[in-house]
Design a protein around this motif. Structure first.
Motif, PDB file in Angstrom:
ATOM      1  N   ASP A 167      40.367  27.650  48.009  1.00  0.00           N
ATOM      2  CA  ASP A 167      40.559  26.327  47.421  1.00  0.00           C
ATOM      3  C   ASP A 167      41.964  25.849  47.788  1.00  0.00           C
ATOM      4  O   ASP A 167      42.947  26.561  47.577  1.00  0.00           O
ATOM      5  CB  ASP A 167      40.401  26.437  45.903  1.00  0.00           C
ATOM      6  N   TYR A 168      42.052  24.666  48.363  1.00  0.00           N
ATOM      7  CA  TYR A 168      43.333  24.145  48.844  1.00  0.00           C
ATOM      8  C   TYR A 168      44.400  24.091  47.746  1.00  0.00           C
ATOM      9  O   TYR A 168      45.594  24.175  48.022  1.00  0.00           O
ATOM     10  CB  TYR A 168      43.160  22.765  49.492  1.00  0.00           C
ATOM     11  N   ARG A 169      43.985  24.002  46.485  1.00  0.00           N
ATOM     12  CA  ARG A 169      44.958  23.990  45.382  1.00  0.00           C
ATOM     13  C   ARG A 169      45.591  25.357  45.166  1.00  0.00           C
ATOM     14  O   ARG A 169      46.585  25.482  44.445  1.00  0.00           O
ATOM     15  CB  ARG A 169      44.295  23.508  44.097  1.00  0.00           C
ATOM     16  N   TYR A 170      45.020  26.401  45.799  1.00  0.00           N
ATOM     17  CA  TYR A 170      45.511  27.769  45.641  1.00  0.00           C
ATOM     18  C   TYR A 170      46.009  28.361  46.953  1.00  0.00           C
ATOM     19  O   TYR A 170      46.199  29.570  47.053  1.00  0.00           O
ATOM     20  CB  TYR A 170      44.415  28.655  45.031  1.00  0.00           C
ATOM     21  N   HIS A 171      46.229  27.520  47.963  1.00  0.00           N
ATOM     22  CA  HIS A 171      46.779  28.010  49.224  1.00  0.00           C
ATOM     23  C   HIS A 171      48.181  28.573  49.005  1.00  0.00           C
ATOM     24  O   HIS A 171      48.881  28.182  48.077  1.00  0.00           O
ATOM     25  CB  HIS A 171      46.845  26.876  50.255  1.00  0.00           C
ATOM     26  N   LYS A 172      48.534  29.514  49.868  1.00  0.00           N
ATOM     27  CA  LYS A 172      49.878  30.130  49.878  1.00  0.00           C
ATOM     28  C   LYS A 172      50.181  30.914  48.603  1.00  0.00           C
ATOM     29  O   LYS A 172      51.335  31.009  48.176  1.00  0.00           O
ATOM     30  CB  LYS A 172      50.948  29.088  50.163  1.00  0.00           C
ATOM     31  N   ARG A 173      49.146  31.496  48.027  1.00  0.00           N
ATOM     32  CA  ARG A 173      49.332  32.354  46.843  1.00  0.00           C
ATOM     33  C   ARG A 173      48.856  33.781  47.110  1.00  0.00           C
ATOM     34  O   ARG A 173      48.731  34.574  46.181  1.00  0.00           O
ATOM     35  CB  ARG A 173      48.577  31.785  45.644  1.00  0.00           C
ATOM     36  N   GLY A 174      48.542  34.084  48.379  1.00  0.00           N
ATOM     37  CA  GLY A 174      48.142  35.440  48.738  1.00  0.00           C
ATOM     38  C   GLY A 174      46.662  35.744  48.544  1.00  0.00           C
ATOM     39  O   GLY A 174      46.231  36.877  48.737  1.00  0.00           O
ATOM     40  N   ILE A 175      45.876  34.761  48.163  1.00  0.00           N
ATOM     41  CA  ILE A 175      44.458  35.005  47.892  1.00  0.00           C
ATOM     42  C   ILE A 175      43.707  35.370  49.174  1.00  0.00           C
ATOM     43  O   ILE A 175      42.933  36.332  49.201  1.00  0.00           O
ATOM     44  CB  ILE A 175      43.818  33.801  47.183  1.00  0.00           C
ATOM     45  N   ALA A 176      43.951  34.636  50.250  1.00  0.00           N
ATOM     46  CA  ALA A 176      43.283  34.949  51.521  1.00  0.00           C
ATOM     47  C   ALA A 176      43.650  36.358  51.974  1.00  0.00           C
ATOM     48  O   ALA A 176      42.781  37.115  52.432  1.00  0.00           O
ATOM     49  CB  ALA A 176      43.640  33.924  52.593  1.00  0.00           C
ATOM     50  N   GLY A 177      44.908  36.714  51.844  1.00  0.00           N
ATOM     51  CA  GLY A 177      45.347  38.050  52.237  1.00  0.00           C
ATOM     52  C   GLY A 177      44.680  39.142  51.427  1.00  0.00           C
ATOM     53  O   GLY A 177      44.291  40.176  51.972  1.00  0.00           O
ATOM     54  N   ARG A 178      44.544  38.927  50.131  1.00  0.00           N
ATOM     55  CA  ARG A 178      43.881  39.925  49.279  1.00  0.00           C
ATOM     56  C   ARG A 178      42.412  40.054  49.637  1.00  0.00           C
ATOM     57  O   ARG A 178      41.874  41.163  49.737  1.00  0.00           O
ATOM     58  CB  ARG A 178      44.031  39.555  47.803  1.00  0.00           C
ATOM     59  N   LEU A 179      41.739  38.899  49.833  1.00  0.00           N
ATOM     60  CA  LEU A 179      40.328  38.945  50.232  1.00  0.00           C
ATOM     61  C   LEU A 179      40.172  39.687  51.560  1.00  0.00           C
ATOM     62  O   LEU A 179      39.302  40.553  51.705  1.00  0.00           O
ATOM     63  CB  LEU A 179      39.759  37.532  50.361  1.00  0.00           C
ATOM     64  N   PHE A 180      41.023  39.353  52.521  1.00  0.00           N
ATOM     65  CA  PHE A 180      40.928  39.983  53.833  1.00  0.00           C
ATOM     66  C   PHE A 180      41.191  41.480  53.748  1.00  0.00           C
ATOM     67  O   PHE A 180      40.479  42.284  54.354  1.00  0.00           O
ATOM     68  CB  PHE A 180      41.894  39.331  54.830  1.00  0.00           C
ATOM     69  N   SER A 181      42.195  41.883  53.001  1.00  0.00           N
ATOM     70  CA  SER A 181      42.531  43.299  52.873  1.00  0.00           C
ATOM     71  C   SER A 181      41.368  44.106  52.291  1.00  0.00           C
ATOM     72  O   SER A 181      41.022  45.173  52.795  1.00  0.00           O
ATOM     73  CB  SER A 181      43.776  43.454  52.009  1.00  0.00           C
ATOM     74  N   ILE A 182      40.761  43.584  51.245  1.00  0.00           N
ATOM     75  CA  ILE A 182      39.623  44.270  50.626  1.00  0.00           C
ATOM     76  C   ILE A 182      38.441  44.342  51.587  1.00  0.00           C
ATOM     77  O   ILE A 182      37.784  45.380  51.721  1.00  0.00           O
ATOM     78  CB  ILE A 182      39.234  43.579  49.298  1.00  0.00           C
ATOM     79  N   ALA A 183      38.175  43.245  52.297  1.00  0.00           N
ATOM     80  CA  ALA A 183      37.062  43.236  53.253  1.00  0.00           C
ATOM     81  C   ALA A 183      37.325  44.200  54.404  1.00  0.00           C
ATOM     82  O   ALA A 183      36.424  44.936  54.832  1.00  0.00           O
ATOM     83  CB  ALA A 183      36.845  41.819  53.783  1.00  0.00           C
ATOM     84  N   ARG A 184      38.552  44.212  54.918  1.00  0.00           N
ATOM     85  CA  ARG A 184      38.884  45.127  56.023  1.00  0.00           C
ATOM     86  C   ARG A 184      38.735  46.580  55.589  1.00  0.00           C
ATOM     87  O   ARG A 184      38.200  47.416  56.331  1.00  0.00           O
ATOM     88  CB  ARG A 184      40.297  44.858  56.527  1.00  0.00           C
ATOM     89  N   GLU A 185      39.180  46.899  54.398  1.00  0.00           N
ATOM     90  CA  GLU A 185      39.032  48.277  53.900  1.00  0.00           C
ATOM     91  C   GLU A 185      37.559  48.670  53.811  1.00  0.00           C
ATOM     92  O   GLU A 185      37.200  49.802  54.129  1.00  0.00           O
ATOM     93  CB  GLU A 185      39.730  48.440  52.552  1.00  0.00           C
TER      94      GLU A 185
END
Length: 155
Positions: free
Chosen positions: A87-105
């Motif tokens: 959600d663009y209102r939550y950009h730059k809060r690390g959410i994409a990074g957390r999602l990606f990290s969990i998916a990669r693991e």
């Protein structure tokens, strides 16, 4: 005070998640695509198409704040980021990074021969994927009106 973000697997299609993807797409990506590309994308994220992928070749995680979806990642074939939207209102809060990290693991745990991941990044998301460790592996492409940059991350 920051809001707590929880992440969970997306096991079945939820309308609120489809609405999130379409909202972010229209605000942040659609202007890069032709009319054909917008139509192709809408078919790709339809409930039927996402449900079919989740049952056959994909897995997904969603990020939520107070049970409201604010992000999604879908991984196809255990190595390709098919979707990553926040959600663009939550950009730059690390959410994409957390999602990606969990998916990669999960990819690593599920595939002993895992070598890395790929993504076809929207033009506006290239820097975000670079921050996650992806590198461009080709020039801009256009497939059925969908413009993207192919990227890859080796383990």
């Amino acid at each position: 005070m920051s809001e707590a973000v929880s992440i969970r697997p997306l096991l079945t299609v939820e309308n609120s998640v489809i609405n999130l993807v379409l909202d972010v797409f229209h605000k942040c990506v659609a202007s890069e695509f032709s009319d054909e590309g917008v139509s192709e994308f809408k078919q790709f994220v339809s409930s039927e198409a996402l449900s079919r992928r989740l049952n056959e070749i994909s897995f997904a995680f969603i990020a939520e704040i107070e049970n409201h979806p604010v992000g999604i990642i879908e991984i196809k074939d255990n190595n390709h980021v098919a979707m990553l939207f926040v959600d663009y209102r939550y950009h730059k809060r690390g959410i994409a990074g957390r999602l990606f990290s969990i998916a990669r693991e999960k990819c690593i745990a599920d595939n002993s021969s895992f070598k890395g991941m790929t993504v076809n990044s929207s033009l506006g998301a290239v820097q975000a994927y670079e921050r996650l460790g992806f590198l461009q592996i080709g020039s801009e492409q256009n497939f059925h009106g969908i413009r993207f940059i192919p990227m890859e991350m080796a383990l």
